[in-house]
Scaffold this active site. Structure first.
Site, PDB file in Angstrom:
ATOM      1  N   ARG A  79      57.089 -52.653 -48.992  1.00 51.35           N
ATOM      2  CA  ARG A  79      57.328 -54.001 -49.511  1.00 51.35           C
ATOM      3  C   ARG A  79      56.184 -54.466 -50.400  1.00 51.35           C
ATOM      4  NH1 ARG A  79      58.668 -58.801 -45.329  1.00 51.35           N
ATOM      5  NH2 ARG A  79      56.424 -58.579 -44.928  1.00 51.35           N
ATOM      6  N   LYS A 181      56.462 -60.892 -51.807  1.00 50.88           N
ATOM      7  CA  LYS A 181      55.562 -61.674 -50.952  1.00 50.88           C
ATOM      8  C   LYS A 181      54.314 -62.064 -51.740  1.00 50.88           C
ATOM      9  CE  LYS A 181      54.057 -61.699 -46.091  1.00 50.88           C
ATOM     10  NZ  LYS A 181      54.913 -62.828 -45.706  1.00 50.88           N
ATOM     11  N   GLU A 217      66.298 -69.592 -46.693  1.00 52.15           N
ATOM     12  CA  GLU A 217      65.184 -69.333 -45.776  1.00 52.15           C
ATOM     13  C   GLU A 217      64.864 -70.554 -44.933  1.00 52.15           C
ATOM     14  OE1 GLU A 217      61.775 -67.213 -46.840  1.00 52.15           O
ATOM     15  OE2 GLU A 217      62.867 -65.594 -47.793  1.00 52.15           O
TER      16      GLU A 217
END
Length: 338
Positions: A79, A181, A217
C-alpha cells in the site's frame, strides 16, 4: 523506563531505536538503526511545502509464548508503494520495508506490551520528499523511516458503540488522493472532525464527494455493515483508503463466519437494511457504530450500548489471529522470536 501497560493511551513515546534510509541519485542506501528521533531535513523539502509524503500504520503483538507477531506487514508495504507511485516518489522495495519493520521491532522488543495487557506496539513507516527545492515538482531526495511506540487498548473496558454524524465536508476529491495514505487527507478531516466532536459525536461519516448519497468512510476508518440477510458489506469507491483490516474482515466474514462478504455501494437512504454497523482500521480494529445522525434524523443500528453478535465474533476472531491464539490464514503472520 517504567511503563504502566494497563493505562497506556494512543500517544507518542520515544523508544530507543528507529530505522532511517535515504534515496539519492536514483537508489536507496543500506539504511540503519539510529537513536536520534529528530529528522534533519532541508527547509525547502517538498514534504513540507507540497505534501509529497505518505505513511503507514501497523502493529506488533506479543504472543502467549513470548514471541512477537506482525500482522500482514507485506500488505502495508504494497500500500505504501501504491501511495508512492501516485505521488511520484520512489518505491520502497517490499523486502526493505519488511526488514526495516522487523529490525525496529527487534531493537525495541522490550517495548512490545505483554500478552493479555490489551496493549500493542504501534509502528509508523513514513516516506517523505526532502532536499533542496522550492518549485512544485518531485523532490530530489527521499527519506524513509520507521519508528514505534507502545499504545494502549483503543477500547477501555471492551468494545463500546459510539455515535457518528454525516458531514457536509468531503474527505477527498473525486479521482483525487482518497485511496492513498497521505497526510493531506487527514489534515482535511481535522476541521469537520472538530465540528462533530463539538456536537458530542465520535467523528464524521464522509459521503462520496460526487453525489453525497453514499457512505465512504467513518472518520479515518472504513465502514462496514451487517445486513438483515446476514451479508457483510463495505462501501465500494475509488476514493476509499483500502484498509488492510477491512479486507481481513471481508475474508474472515466469508471463510470463518460463512457469510456473503461484498464491497458495494452503501446508500445513505438504505441504512434500514443493516442490523449492525462499525468502523474498522489498524488503531481500533473495530469500533461499533451505535447510530448515525443524518440531518435531523438519527438512525440506530443494533444498539447504542451493546455490541452486535456478528461484530463481536469478527473482533474476537481477528484479534485472536493477531495474538497467535488461533491459526492465521496463510501469509498473514510473520513471527519474530526474541
Amino acid at each position: 523506563m517504567t511503563i504502566d501497560w494497563a493505562n497506556l493511551g494512543f500517544d507518542y513515546i520515544k523508544t530507543p531505536f528507529r530505522y532511517l534510509s535515504i534515496w539519492k541519485d536514483g537508489q536507496w542506501d543500506q539504511g540503519k538503526l539510529t537513536e536520534d528521533n529528530t529528522l534533519h531535513i532541508n527547509e525547502g523539502s517538498a514534504a513540507l511545502h507540497y505534501g509529497q509524503q505518505c505513511f503507514e500504520g501497523l502493529k506488533a503483538y506479543r504472543c502467549k509464548d513470548g514471541s512477537i507477531n506482525l500482522f500482514r506487514v507485506d500488505q502495508n508495504a504494497k500500500r505504501m508503494n501504491r501511495s508512492a507511485k501516485q505521488l511520484l516518489m520512489p518505491e520502497v522495495p517490499e523486502e526493505k520495508f519488511i526488514q526495516a519493520v522487523e529490525e525496529v521491532v527487534r531493537a525495541n522488543s522490550e517495548f512490545v506490551p505483554p500478552y493479555g495487557s490489551g496493549a500493542t506496539l504501534y509502528i509508523r513507516p513514513l516516506l517523505i520528499g526532502i532536499g533542496e527545492g522550492i518549485g512544485v515538482q518531485p523532490a530530489p531526495e527521499y527519506l524513509f523511516t520507521v519508528f514505534c511506540m507502545p499504545v494502549g487498548a483503543y477500547f477501555k473496558g471492551g468494545l463500546t458503540p459510539t455515535n457518528f454524524v454525516v458531514s457536509e465536508y468531503d474527505r477527498a476529491a473525486p479521482q483525487g488522493t482518497g485511496a492513498i495514505k497521505v497526510g493531506g487527507n487527514y489534515a482535511a478531516s481535522l476541521y469537520p472532525g472538530k465540528l462533530a466532536k463539538e456536537r458530542h459525536f465520535s467523528d464524521c461519516i464522509y459521503l462520496d464527494p460526487a453525489t453525497h448519497t453514499k457512505i465512504e468512510e467513518v472518520g479515518s476508518a472504513n465502514f462496514f455493515g451487517i445486513t438483515k440477510d446476514n451479508r457483510f458489506v463495505t462501501p465500494l469507491s475509488p476514493s476509499i483508503l483500502p484498509s488492510i483490516t477491512k479486507y481481513s474482515l471481508l475474508y474472515l466474514a466469508e471463510h470463518h463466519l460463512g457469510m456473503e462478504a461484498v464491497e458495494e455501494d452503501v446508500y445513505l437512504d438504505s441504512l434500514d437494511k443493516f442490523t449492525e454497523a462499525g468502523a474498522c482500521g489498524t488503531a481500533a480494529v473495530i469500533s461499533p457504530i451505535g447510530g448515525i445522525q443524518v440531518g435531523d434524523d438519527f438512525h440506530v443500528f443494533y444498539s447504542e450500548t451493546e455490541v452486535g453478535p456478528v461484530t463481536q465474533k469478527l473482533y474476537d476472531t481477528l484479534t485472536k489471529i493477531q495474538l497467535g491464539d488461533i491459526e492465521a490464514p496463510a501469509g498473514w503472520i510473520r513471527n519474530i522470536k526474541n
